[in-house]
Design an enzyme around this catalytic site. Structure first.
Site, PDB file in Angstrom:
ATOM      1  N   ASP A   1       0.900  -1.114  -0.255  1.00  0.00           N
ATOM      2  CA  ASP A   1      -0.064  -0.041  -0.254  1.00  0.00           C
ATOM      3  C   ASP A   1       0.964   1.152  -0.158  1.00  0.00           C
ATOM      4  OD1 ASP A   1      -3.103   0.384   0.546  1.00  0.00           O
ATOM      5  OD2 ASP A   1      -2.064   2.159   1.042  1.00  0.00           O
ATOM      6  N   ILE A   2       0.228   2.142  -0.631  1.00  0.00           N
ATOM      7  CA  ILE A   2       1.610   3.879  -0.744  1.00  0.00           C
ATOM      8  C   ILE A   2       0.777   4.413   0.006  1.00  0.00           C
ATOM      9  CG2 ILE A   2      -0.359   4.936  -1.852  1.00  0.00           C
ATOM     10  CD1 ILE A   2       1.733   6.400  -3.884  1.00  0.00           C
TER      11      ILE A   2
ATOM     12  N   HIS B   1     -10.504  -5.062  -3.451  1.00  0.00           N
ATOM     13  CA  HIS B   1      -8.985  -5.395  -2.745  1.00  0.00           C
ATOM     14  C   HIS B   1      -8.802  -5.864  -1.354  1.00  0.00           C
ATOM     15  CE1 HIS B   1     -10.077  -1.033  -2.310  1.00  0.00           C
ATOM     16  NE2 HIS B   1      -9.735  -1.330  -1.083  1.00  0.00           N
TER      17      HIS B   1
HETATM   18  P1  5GP Z   1      -9.748   1.786  -0.218  1.00  0.00           P
HETATM   19  O1  5GP Z   1      -9.186   3.080   0.689  1.00  0.00           O
HETATM   20  O2  5GP Z   1     -10.172   1.190  -1.428  1.00  0.00           O
HETATM   21  O3  5GP Z   1     -10.420   0.679   0.558  1.00  0.00           O
HETATM   22  O4  5GP Z   1      -8.232   1.518  -0.204  1.00  0.00           O
HETATM   23  C1  5GP Z   1      -7.399   2.037  -1.047  1.00  0.00           C
HETATM   24  C2  5GP Z   1      -6.107   1.465  -0.530  1.00  0.00           C
HETATM   25  O5  5GP Z   1      -5.226   1.803  -1.719  1.00  0.00           O
HETATM   26  C3  5GP Z   1      -5.535   2.612   0.060  1.00  0.00           C
HETATM   27  O6  5GP Z   1      -4.692   1.570   1.223  1.00  0.00           O
HETATM   28  C4  5GP Z   1      -4.264   3.548  -0.883  1.00  0.00           C
HETATM   29  O7  5GP Z   1      -3.662   4.061   0.219  1.00  0.00           O
HETATM   30  C5  5GP Z   1      -4.630   2.767  -2.017  1.00  0.00           C
HETATM   31  N1  5GP Z   1      -3.297   3.458  -2.780  1.00  0.00           N
HETATM   32  C6  5GP Z   1      -3.990   4.267  -3.882  1.00  0.00           C
HETATM   33  N2  5GP Z   1      -3.195   4.648  -4.512  1.00  0.00           N
HETATM   34  C7  5GP Z   1      -2.232   4.228  -3.943  1.00  0.00           C
HETATM   35  C8  5GP Z   1      -1.521   3.419  -5.288  1.00  0.00           C
HETATM   36  O8  5GP Z   1      -0.807   4.445  -6.615  1.00  0.00           O
HETATM   37  N3  5GP Z   1      -0.817   3.549  -5.377  1.00  0.00           N
HETATM   38  C9  5GP Z   1      -0.548   1.848  -3.919  1.00  0.00           C
HETATM   39  N4  5GP Z   1       0.595   1.070  -3.980  1.00  0.00           N
HETATM   40  N5  5GP Z   1      -1.875   2.315  -3.622  1.00  0.00           N
HETATM   41  C10 5GP Z   1      -2.868   3.483  -3.977  1.00  0.00           C
END
Ligand code: 5GP
Ligand code: ZN
Length: 113
Positions: free
Chosen positions: A31-32, A99
């Site tokens: 995760d970034i 995810h």
């Molecule tokens: P959500 O909030 O949708 O459950 O999780 C999305 C996740 O994707 C977040 O934890 C966010 O930090 C991660 N994320 C968003 N953009 C990127 C990216 O460009 N690269 C990576 N490696 N992670 C990302």
């Protein structure tokens, strides 16, 4: 025209990511913006917007996503971890490609915010 989905673009290499694992169906990357010492994401290569878009034919694939997540956690020295999928904006979902978050390496509180 490029795919508008961020995670589909990560899968096809258009956007760089720190890859942990890949096979013909599943992709995993760090995760970034990590929320724990270990925080990575496991995704199916098939685009599904989230768990709510799953059909019965996706059950084996998403089961594999969970199995790979737990195995990768152990491989990275994390025996105990949280495996979580946010389903919808109110649940915290910001990227609409299904995810699994795998978080570990610290004590995690419950319930989440
Ligand atoms: P959500 O909030 O949708 O459950 O999780 C999305 C996740 O994707 C977040 O934890 C966010 O930090 C991660 N994320 C968003 N953009 C990127 C990216 O460009 N690269 C990576 N490696 N992670 C990302
Ligand atoms: Zn996608």
């Amino acid at each position: 025209m490029s795919n508008p989905c961020l995670f589909c673009r990560i899968i096809n290499g258009e956007i760089p990511a720190k890859k942990l694992y890949e096979d013909d169906e599943v992709f995993a990357f760090w995760d970034i913006s990590p929320q724990a010492p270990t925080h990575f994401l496991v995704i199916p290569k098939k685009h599904l917007s989230g768990p709510g878009e799953m059909s019965a034919e996706d059950e084996a694939l998403i089961g594999k996503v969970v199995r790979i997540g737990a195995q990768l956690a152990r491989k990275n020295g994390v025996e105990q971890c949280r495996l979580v999928m946010n389903n919808g904006a109110d649940a915290g979902q910001t990227v609409f490609h299904l995810h699994l978050h795998v978080l570990g390496g610290r004590t995690l509180s419950w319930p989440p915010g």
